[in-house]
Scaffold this active site. Structure first.
Site, PDB file in Angstrom:
ATOM      1  N   ASP A 160      45.341 -47.195 -35.439  1.00  0.00           N
ATOM      2  CA  ASP A 160      46.764 -47.228 -35.102  1.00  0.00           C
ATOM      3  C   ASP A 160      47.104 -48.450 -34.249  1.00  0.00           C
ATOM      4  O   ASP A 160      47.631 -48.334 -33.143  1.00  0.00           O
ATOM      5  CB  ASP A 160      47.136 -45.937 -34.370  1.00  0.00           C
ATOM      6  CG  ASP A 160      48.639 -45.824 -34.143  1.00  0.00           C
ATOM      7  OD1 ASP A 160      49.401 -46.382 -34.960  1.00  0.00           O
ATOM      8  OD2 ASP A 160      49.037 -45.201 -33.139  1.00  0.00           O
ATOM      9  N   ASN A 421      35.066 -45.466 -31.449  1.00  0.00           N
ATOM     10  CA  ASN A 421      36.252 -44.715 -31.031  1.00  0.00           C
ATOM     11  C   ASN A 421      36.619 -43.700 -32.098  1.00  0.00           C
ATOM     12  O   ASN A 421      36.843 -44.052 -33.263  1.00  0.00           O
ATOM     13  CB  ASN A 421      37.443 -45.649 -30.801  1.00  0.00           C
ATOM     14  CG  ASN A 421      38.685 -44.874 -30.384  1.00  0.00           C
ATOM     15  OD1 ASN A 421      38.771 -44.389 -29.269  1.00  0.00           O
ATOM     16  ND2 ASN A 421      39.636 -44.719 -31.315  1.00  0.00           N
ATOM     17  N   ASN A 475      39.222 -38.085 -26.005  1.00  0.00           N
ATOM     18  CA  ASN A 475      40.584 -38.481 -26.358  1.00  0.00           C
ATOM     19  C   ASN A 475      41.349 -37.198 -26.660  1.00  0.00           C
ATOM     20  O   ASN A 475      41.087 -36.534 -27.664  1.00  0.00           O
ATOM     21  CB  ASN A 475      40.592 -39.391 -27.586  1.00  0.00           C
ATOM     22  CG  ASN A 475      39.989 -40.763 -27.314  1.00  0.00           C
ATOM     23  OD1 ASN A 475      39.510 -41.036 -26.221  1.00  0.00           O
ATOM     24  ND2 ASN A 475      40.020 -41.630 -28.318  1.00  0.00           N
ATOM     25  N   TYR A 477      45.272 -35.102 -26.505  1.00  0.00           N
ATOM     26  CA  TYR A 477      46.720 -35.274 -26.455  1.00  0.00           C
ATOM     27  C   TYR A 477      47.439 -33.923 -26.452  1.00  0.00           C
ATOM     28  O   TYR A 477      48.429 -33.744 -27.154  1.00  0.00           O
ATOM     29  CB  TYR A 477      47.175 -36.133 -27.634  1.00  0.00           C
ATOM     30  CG  TYR A 477      46.747 -37.574 -27.524  1.00  0.00           C
ATOM     31  CD1 TYR A 477      47.528 -38.497 -26.843  1.00  0.00           C
ATOM     32  CD2 TYR A 477      45.543 -38.011 -28.079  1.00  0.00           C
ATOM     33  CE1 TYR A 477      47.137 -39.827 -26.721  1.00  0.00           C
ATOM     34  CE2 TYR A 477      45.142 -39.333 -27.965  1.00  0.00           C
ATOM     35  CZ  TYR A 477      45.938 -40.236 -27.297  1.00  0.00           C
ATOM     36  OH  TYR A 477      45.546 -41.545 -27.175  1.00  0.00           O
ATOM     37  N   TYR A 481      50.515 -34.417 -29.416  1.00  0.00           N
ATOM     38  CA  TYR A 481      50.274 -34.061 -30.814  1.00  0.00           C
ATOM     39  C   TYR A 481      50.091 -32.548 -30.982  1.00  0.00           C
ATOM     40  O   TYR A 481      50.318 -32.011 -32.063  1.00  0.00           O
ATOM     41  CB  TYR A 481      49.045 -34.798 -31.349  1.00  0.00           C
ATOM     42  CG  TYR A 481      49.216 -36.296 -31.405  1.00  0.00           C
ATOM     43  CD1 TYR A 481      50.235 -36.879 -32.141  1.00  0.00           C
ATOM     44  CD2 TYR A 481      48.359 -37.137 -30.705  1.00  0.00           C
ATOM     45  CE1 TYR A 481      50.404 -38.242 -32.192  1.00  0.00           C
ATOM     46  CE2 TYR A 481      48.509 -38.513 -30.746  1.00  0.00           C
ATOM     47  CZ  TYR A 481      49.529 -39.063 -31.484  1.00  0.00           C
ATOM     48  OH  TYR A 481      49.691 -40.424 -31.521  1.00  0.00           O
ATOM     49  N   TRP A 558      46.193 -43.709 -22.071  1.00  0.00           N
ATOM     50  CA  TRP A 558      46.532 -44.445 -23.285  1.00  0.00           C
ATOM     51  C   TRP A 558      48.040 -44.608 -23.335  1.00  0.00           C
ATOM     52  O   TRP A 558      48.747 -43.623 -23.468  1.00  0.00           O
ATOM     53  CB  TRP A 558      46.042 -43.688 -24.528  1.00  0.00           C
ATOM     54  CG  TRP A 558      46.190 -44.507 -25.774  1.00  0.00           C
ATOM     55  CD1 TRP A 558      47.149 -44.393 -26.740  1.00  0.00           C
ATOM     56  CD2 TRP A 558      45.347 -45.582 -26.176  1.00  0.00           C
ATOM     57  NE1 TRP A 558      46.968 -45.319 -27.723  1.00  0.00           N
ATOM     58  CE2 TRP A 558      45.864 -46.068 -27.400  1.00  0.00           C
ATOM     59  CE3 TRP A 558      44.225 -46.204 -25.627  1.00  0.00           C
ATOM     60  CZ2 TRP A 558      45.282 -47.138 -28.069  1.00  0.00           C
ATOM     61  CZ3 TRP A 558      43.651 -47.248 -26.300  1.00  0.00           C
ATOM     62  CH2 TRP A 558      44.172 -47.708 -27.513  1.00  0.00           C
ATOM     63  N   LYS A 577      53.165 -45.597 -26.205  1.00  0.00           N
ATOM     64  CA  LYS A 577      52.482 -44.815 -25.173  1.00  0.00           C
ATOM     65  C   LYS A 577      52.171 -45.633 -23.920  1.00  0.00           C
ATOM     66  O   LYS A 577      51.615 -45.099 -22.955  1.00  0.00           O
ATOM     67  CB  LYS A 577      51.191 -44.205 -25.725  1.00  0.00           C
ATOM     68  CG  LYS A 577      51.416 -43.109 -26.752  1.00  0.00           C
ATOM     69  CD  LYS A 577      50.127 -42.398 -27.109  1.00  0.00           C
ATOM     70  CE  LYS A 577      50.393 -41.284 -28.107  1.00  0.00           C
ATOM     71  NZ  LYS A 577      50.774 -41.783 -29.428  1.00  0.00           N
TER      72      LYS A 577
END
Length: 609
Positions: A160, A421, A475, A477, A481, A558, A577
């Site tokens: 992304d 990642n 990671n 969210y 999300y 992030w 973000k």
């Protein structure tokens, strides 16, 4: 791999500037055989995509060509003459006049092209560089090229951020003696107040086995401290000043070759080659659930960043470097991750000088077919398969990891390697794919911990590779999300998730990504996604949960700043973000982070350690 730098025995000439530029589709089949037939010029260093107004250039699939004339200094007779590309994204072919002189695959690591037998001191040559930004399932990072309406090729990819391409970092011409220092590997230890610098010097060229090596260590002001003889050895520093986060101290190590031609000992002979490197004496260790720098617990505060600025794309810019690091200092950040690729060497050199801690990450982003399946995380086919991440992909990943570590292992600011990642660590085949990568990293550098950023689809019951890592980097969210707009529910999800990793691993746990897209100037009295208030409250919710776990060792938001992405209905002028806008203006959350981070000095919030 040593970065070229001027020394008493070496010279470096920058080739940065404006070069002739053209697309392969607008040239003949062998454009390197003569002057490029083009009216266009492109800046180096810079990604080419945003320099022009022509959409065919911005989204070009295939090769582009850069060209310029290079003059070789007449004083370089008898020397080795090389070109250094700090990077060419993502593949390059280098032509000297009509001849192919070298090639490289991999967009974020440097390479040399030896011109010694192709050019003459005092002469000039035509330098043509072909660069491809194309990505396939066998490149790092991966992607695919599709053929659309009218036969037009389109690049798609599984990360992304925008796929900027070109000569985004510096190009130089440099000289060195025929017999020369090829590499210097430095490792440091602390024993109480005593520092120990272990070194290994590699020599190459005719008569390399007969060369004597002399190593000197000086303080930052040039005061001589100690010296040693031999290609492998150590130097002891009584009452050492360690390199510390926020308080960098650098020594200077000079490695020299001598041949004893004056009839004396190696210590008395004049140097035939010389190179000086900064050295920070520090240790890094994971002990239980603690991350230790110089034996003291360290808590990461900072960001995942991007090399991304308007017009330049991923082009390195010293002004943005200085300003970004000033913003890190202003907000109280002590660290960043080089998401999701190795950054320019100048960035790490700055971090070395200023005591900024770095998690150094490979360009292995997008190794996850589950991302294609959306939030359900169901891949259309297995990630680790001949269709996607196959043996050739793995070989490219191994090569890239080796180049990254060999470039950056002497930087004291780098405290951990991130192997990938958000890989599909929850899928079958992940262990077989990643185990050799972790083994290679430990072989090349046994001194630093290893990690990888864990995608939301991976949890403690299905992740296949967490036992390979030293630090759990998540990671997550929740509240963006998942449980969008419901921060109370998100808080319960996050706490349960963190607790499971703490209990499952007994390792340090940190957040390598958490964030919420935010449109500057959008406000609401409710928990409304995209508002500045929601980003602020989202971060505060995460921080409440982090502070409940003694095993939690760091938070990297992030993102540092908004950045460019490919076109998509979920992206309005890129990813939003960032706590700073793309032109580095603070959003409300930046001030909240400043209140939380300032004055911590590497300690965990609420901790007295």
């Amino acid at each position: 791999m040593l970065k070229p730098r001027p020394t008493p025995t070496r010279e470096v000439i920058s080739l940065d500037g404006v070069w002739a530029f053209a697309l392969d589709s607008r040239l003949d089949d062998q454009p390197w055989t003569g002057r490029l037939d083009t009216p266009l010029e492109a800046a180096v260093p810079a990604s080419y995509n945003d320099l022009f107004t022509d959409p065919d250039i911005r989204d070009h699939v295939g090769w582009v060509y850069y060209q310029r004339t290079v003059q070789v200094p007449r004083g370089w007779a008898g020397e080795r003459i090389l070109l250094r590309f700090a990077a060419a994204t993502h593949a390059a072919r280098v032509y000297v006049d009509e001849q192919l002189a070298g090639e490289h695959v991999g967009g974020y690591t440097p390479f040399d092209v030896d011109l010694t037998d192709l050019v003459a001191a005092g002469g000039a040559f035509r330098l043509t560089v072909a660069v491809s930004g194309d990505l396939s399932n066998e490149t790092i990072p991966p992607g695919k090229i599709e053929v659309g309406f009218g036969g037009k090729k389109k690049q798609t990819y599984f990360h992304d951020f925008y796929n900027y391409a070109g000569l985004a970092r510096s190009v130089s011409l440099h000289s060195m003696p025929r017999r020369h220092i090829q590499d210097v590997v430095i490792r440091t230890d602390l024993d109480g107040t005593t520092g120990i610098v272990h070194y290994e010097v590699a020599v190459a060229g005719e008569g390399a086995d007969r060369a004597a090596v002399r190593v000197r260590l000086a303080d930052a002001d040039g005061t001589p401290l100690a010296e040693s003889a031999g290609a492998i050895g150590e130097i002891v520093i009584p009452e050492v000043t360690p390199w510390r986060p926020g308080a960098a101290h650098l020594y200077e190590l000079t490695a020299e070759l001598t041949d004893g031609s004056a009839g004396g000992t190696a210590e008395e002979s004049a140097a035939t080659d010389s190179i000086t490197l900064p050295v920070g004496v520090r240790t890094v260790e994971v002990r239980g659930a603690e991350f230790l720098i110089n034996g003291e617990p360290f808590y990461f505060t900072g960001f995942g960043k991007h090399e991304d600025t308007p017009v330049r794309g991923k082009g390195h810019d010293d002004a943005y470097l200085v300003h970004d690091m000033q913003l890190l200092d202003w907000i109280g950040a002590n660290s960043f991750r080089t998401s999701h690729y190795p950054y320019a060497e100048e960035v790490l050199e700055f971090a070395d000088r200023h005591g900024i801690v770095v998690i150094d990450e490979t360009a292995a982003v997008g190794l996850n077919m589950g991302v294609v399946g959306g939030m359900a995380g169901k891949p259309p086919f297995p990630t680790f398969s001949e269709q996607f991440a196959n043996e050739r992909t793995h070989a490219a990943h191994m090569q890239h990891l080796r180049e990254l570590i060999e470039r950056d292992r002497n930087h004291p600011s780098v405290v951990m390697w991130s192997i990938a990642n958000e890989p599909a660590s929850n899928e079958e085949g992940a262990l077989e794919y990643f185990e050799p990568l972790f083994s290679l990293a430990r072989e090349l550098d046994p001194t630093r911990p290893l990690t990888y950023a864990i995608v939301m689809f991976a949890n403690t019951t299905n992740d296949k590779i967490i036992d390979l890592a030293d630090v759990v980097s998540l990671n997550r969210y929740y509240g963006w999300y998942v449980a969008t707009g419901d921060l109370a529910l998100a808080e319960s999800y996050l706490e349960r998730d963190l607790r499971s990793w703490v209990e499952r691993t007994g390792k340090p746990v940190m957040m390598s990504e958490y964030g919420a897209d935010t449109q500057p100037g959008l406000h609401s009295v409710w928990d409304q996604a995209w508002t500045e208030e929601y980003q602020r409250d989202y971060l505060a919710m995460n921080h409440r949960v982090f502070d409940r776990f003694p095993e939690f060792v760091g938070e990297q938001v992030w993102n540092f700043a908004d950045f460019a992405t490919s076109n998509g209905i979920h992206r309005v002028d890129g990813n939003k973000k960032g706590v700073f806008t793309r032109d580095r203006r603070p959003k409300s959350a930046a001030f909240s982070l400043r209140d939380r981070w300032r004055g911590l000095g590497g300690r965990k919030p609420g901790s007295r350690k």
